[in-house]
Motif scaffolding. Structure first.
Motif, PDB file in Angstrom:
ATOM      1  N   GLY A  90       0.795  -1.224   0.000  1.00  0.00           N
ATOM      2  CA  GLY A  90       0.000   0.000   0.000  1.00  0.00           C
ATOM      3  C   GLY A  90       0.824   1.268   0.000  1.00  0.00           C
ATOM      4  N   ILE A  91       2.148   1.146   0.094  1.00  0.00           N
ATOM      5  CA  ILE A  91       3.003   2.344   0.137  1.00  0.00           C
ATOM      6  C   ILE A  91       2.932   3.139  -1.168  1.00  0.00           C
ATOM      7  CG2 ILE A  91       5.403   3.121   0.291  1.00  0.00           C
ATOM      8  CD1 ILE A  91       5.860   1.058   2.437  1.00  0.00           C
ATOM      9  N   PRO A  92       2.957   2.520  -2.375  1.00  0.00           N
ATOM     10  CA  PRO A  92       2.807   3.335  -3.592  1.00  0.00           C
ATOM     11  C   PRO A  92       1.520   4.151  -3.606  1.00  0.00           C
ATOM     12  CG  PRO A  92       3.631   1.152  -4.146  1.00  0.00           C
ATOM     13  CD  PRO A  92       3.273   1.104  -2.701  1.00  0.00           C
ATOM     14  N   SER A  93       0.406   3.566  -3.131  1.00  0.00           N
ATOM     15  CA  SER A  93      -0.842   4.328  -3.065  1.00  0.00           C
ATOM     16  C   SER A  93      -0.736   5.466  -2.065  1.00  0.00           C
ATOM     17  CB  SER A  93      -1.999   3.405  -2.682  1.00  0.00           C
ATOM     18  OG  SER A  93      -2.171   2.379  -3.637  1.00  0.00           O
ATOM     19  N   LEU A  94      -0.044   5.214  -0.950  1.00  0.00           N
ATOM     20  CA  LEU A  94       0.160   6.277   0.035  1.00  0.00           C
ATOM     21  C   LEU A  94       0.968   7.422  -0.560  1.00  0.00           C
ATOM     22  CD1 LEU A  94       0.149   7.379   2.971  1.00  0.00           C
ATOM     23  CD2 LEU A  94       2.204   5.997   3.370  1.00  0.00           C
ATOM     24  N   VAL A  95       2.038   7.086  -1.283  1.00  0.00           N
ATOM     25  CA  VAL A  95       2.869   8.115  -1.906  1.00  0.00           C
ATOM     26  C   VAL A  95       2.056   8.895  -2.941  1.00  0.00           C
ATOM     27  CG1 VAL A  95       4.880   8.496  -3.389  1.00  0.00           C
ATOM     28  CG2 VAL A  95       5.025   6.908  -1.463  1.00  0.00           C
ATOM     29  N   ALA A  96       1.228   8.171  -3.712  1.00  0.00           N
ATOM     30  CA  ALA A  96       0.396   8.847  -4.713  1.00  0.00           C
ATOM     31  C   ALA A  96      -0.602   9.789  -4.052  1.00  0.00           C
ATOM     32  CB  ALA A  96      -0.332   7.810  -5.558  1.00  0.00           C
ATOM     33  N   GLU A  97      -1.175   9.358  -2.929  1.00  0.00           N
ATOM     34  CA  GLU A  97      -2.129  10.213  -2.219  1.00  0.00           C
ATOM     35  C   GLU A  97      -1.460  11.476  -1.707  1.00  0.00           C
ATOM     36  OE1 GLU A  97      -4.812  10.150   1.883  1.00  0.00           O
ATOM     37  OE2 GLU A  97      -3.592   8.421   1.315  1.00  0.00           O
ATOM     38  N   VAL A  98      -0.265  11.311  -1.113  1.00  0.00           N
ATOM     39  CA  VAL A  98       0.446  12.472  -0.585  1.00  0.00           C
ATOM     40  C   VAL A  98       0.883  13.398  -1.714  1.00  0.00           C
ATOM     41  CG1 VAL A  98       2.497  13.186   0.688  1.00  0.00           C
ATOM     42  CG2 VAL A  98       1.188  11.207   1.458  1.00  0.00           C
ATOM     43  N   THR A  99       1.332  12.818  -2.823  1.00  0.00           N
ATOM     44  CA  THR A  99       1.758  13.640  -3.961  1.00  0.00           C
ATOM     45  C   THR A  99       0.597  14.437  -4.533  1.00  0.00           C
ATOM     46  OG1 THR A  99       3.480  12.016  -4.489  1.00  0.00           O
ATOM     47  CG2 THR A  99       2.877  13.580  -6.210  1.00  0.00           C
ATOM     48  N   SER A 100      -0.579  13.799  -4.610  1.00  0.00           N
ATOM     49  CA  SER A 100      -1.747  14.501  -5.151  1.00  0.00           C
ATOM     50  C   SER A 100      -2.185  15.646  -4.255  1.00  0.00           C
ATOM     51  CB  SER A 100      -2.903  13.516  -5.338  1.00  0.00           C
ATOM     52  OG  SER A 100      -3.330  13.003  -4.087  1.00  0.00           O
ATOM     53  N   SER A 101      -1.786  15.593  -2.964  1.00  0.00           N
ATOM     54  CA  SER A 101      -2.169  16.670  -2.053  1.00  0.00           C
ATOM     55  C   SER A 101      -1.235  17.876  -2.165  1.00  0.00           C
ATOM     56  CB  SER A 101      -2.166  16.154  -0.613  1.00  0.00           C
ATOM     57  OG  SER A 101      -0.852  15.865  -0.190  1.00  0.00           O
ATOM     58  N   GLY A 102      -0.146  17.745  -2.953  1.00  0.00           N
ATOM     59  CA  GLY A 102       0.748  18.874  -3.147  1.00  0.00           C
ATOM     60  C   GLY A 102       2.131  18.687  -2.578  1.00  0.00           C
ATOM     61  N   GLN A 103       2.382  17.590  -1.855  1.00  0.00           N
ATOM     62  CA  GLN A 103       3.709  17.329  -1.306  1.00  0.00           C
ATOM     63  C   GLN A 103       4.499  16.486  -2.294  1.00  0.00           C
ATOM     64  OE1 GLN A 103       3.676  15.203   2.386  1.00  0.00           O
ATOM     65  NE2 GLN A 103       5.896  15.235   2.639  1.00  0.00           N
ATOM     66  N   GLU A 104       5.689  16.922  -2.657  1.00  0.00           N
ATOM     67  CA  GLU A 104       6.511  16.200  -3.626  1.00  0.00           C
ATOM     68  C   GLU A 104       7.219  15.034  -2.949  1.00  0.00           C
ATOM     69  OE1 GLU A 104      10.140  17.011  -6.849  1.00  0.00           O
ATOM     70  OE2 GLU A 104       9.345  18.651  -5.596  1.00  0.00           O
ATOM     71  N   VAL A 105       6.919  13.813  -3.412  1.00  0.00           N
ATOM     72  CA  VAL A 105       7.495  12.608  -2.829  1.00  0.00           C
ATOM     73  C   VAL A 105       8.001  11.712  -3.951  1.00  0.00           C
ATOM     74  CG1 VAL A 105       7.103  10.589  -1.358  1.00  0.00           C
ATOM     75  CG2 VAL A 105       5.907  12.730  -0.874  1.00  0.00           C
ATOM     76  N   HIS A 106       9.210  11.198  -3.798  1.00  0.00           N
ATOM     77  CA  HIS A 106       9.799  10.268  -4.771  1.00  0.00           C
ATOM     78  C   HIS A 106       9.970   8.903  -4.104  1.00  0.00           C
ATOM     79  CE1 HIS A 106      10.606  13.703  -7.370  1.00  0.00           C
ATOM     80  NE2 HIS A 106      11.189  14.312  -6.336  1.00  0.00           N
ATOM     81  N   LEU A 107       9.434   7.877  -4.733  1.00  0.00           N
ATOM     82  CA  LEU A 107       9.534   6.518  -4.220  1.00  0.00           C
ATOM     83  C   LEU A 107      10.578   5.755  -5.022  1.00  0.00           C
ATOM     84  CD1 LEU A 107       8.575   4.199  -2.423  1.00  0.00           C
ATOM     85  CD2 LEU A 107       6.769   3.751  -4.102  1.00  0.00           C
ATOM     86  N   ARG A 108      11.567   5.193  -4.330  1.00  0.00           N
ATOM     87  CA  ARG A 108      12.621   4.412  -4.968  1.00  0.00           C
ATOM     88  C   ARG A 108      12.601   3.005  -4.385  1.00  0.00           C
ATOM     89  NH1 ARG A 108      17.599   8.816  -4.550  1.00  0.00           N
ATOM     90  NH2 ARG A 108      16.625  10.445  -5.858  1.00  0.00           N
TER      91      ARG A 108
END
Length: 287
Positions: free
Chosen positions: A158-176
């Protein structure tokens, strides 16, 4: 004892004076000794039984105290676990709400559509926080006879979905992460995956609090037998956008230690880095 001494004196001293036979003397003396031995044995048996009952009562009392202590300890551990879950979930939701509410309050240059979008995010985040809070409170209020319906707990996948949710809110997050990690995560224990999700969630929440405009990087790696490594880092801003009480890092450290892992967090150069390692058991081949 006195009775036995009197009988012995009578048989050995008085009886010869009265002219009684030796056989009668020995018979009476043997009978007296037998009666005395029986009384001694009965008394010893009663005393032993009383001592045994007292020992049973002491053991039962000790067992009850130990059981009460175990129950109290289990209740405290469960309360701490629920408190960690509530903190992680609500802090994530409410930080998103606070960020967009702050944009509405301090960005007069936003267009009407942008204002509506931010307001919708605030509304949706508040509703999600309330729903998750009701779910946790429902578990606390339910007794053993109630059937509690819980939504599936998030895991590593579920971490990719979490990162996508946070990114859509305006916070820039890069998942590696290595793409094969998601395939290997099938063998990851559910509790470990849940801990990993909550760690990343809380780390992103802290980054959003203290460095809302800085890009955050999430790095994941792991395999069975080698453990799961988690690293979340973000640049240290020139000024802090929000202050915290330090409970986020303390909660993450406690969660990792309870899972048998290692945790570290601190500033490294110009970045703040959160590192965690969680055990990932080796796969066992079926017999």
């Amino acid at each position: 004892m006195v009775n036995l001494l009197v009988d012995t004196f009578y048989e050995l001293v008085v009886s010869p004076v009265l002219g009684l036979s030796d056989d009668a003397v020995l018979t009476n003396l043997g009978f007296a000794v037998l009666v005395y031995a029986i009384c001694v044995l009965v008394g010893w048996n009663i005393g032993s039984r009383r001592e045994l009952v007292r020992s049973w009562r002491a053991e039962a009392s000790t067992a009850n105290r130990e059981q009460a202590a175990r129950v109290a300890q289990a209740q405290l551990a469960e309360r701490a676990r629920i408190a960690r879950e509530m903190h992680d979930v609500l802090a994530h939701r409410l930080s998103l709400v606070a960020m967009h509410a702050g944009a509405l309050a301090h960005r007069p240059d936003l267009s009407e559509d942008e204002r509506k979008e931010a307001a919708e995010v605030v509304r949706a985040g508040a509703h999600l926080a309330l729903d998750e809070l009701r779910e946790v409170l429902g578990v606390l209020r339910a007794d053993d006879r109630d059937e509690v319906s819980l939504s599936p707990q998030p895991g590593l996948s579920g971490i990719p979905s979490l990162v996508a949710e946070v990114t859509s809110s305006g916070q820039e997050v890069h998942l590696r992460a290595d793409p094969s990690l998601w395939l290997r995560s099938v063998s990851l224990p559910g509790s470990t995956g849940r801990h990993a999700y909550r760690l990343v969630q809380e780390a992103l929440t802290n980054a959003r609090r203290h460095a809302a405009l800085a890009a955050t990087t999430v790095e994941l790696d792991g395999r069975p037998g080698g453990g799961l490594s988690i690293q979340v880092s973000n640049p240290v801003p020139g000024r802090v956008f929000a202050s915290g009480d330090g409970r986020g890092l303390a909660g993450m450290k406690e969660r990792v230690q309870l899972a048998g892992g290692r945790f570290g967090a601190g500033q490294e150069g110009e970045r703040f880095v959160v590192r965690a390692w969680l055990p990932w058991p080796e796969q066992v081949e079926p017999a």
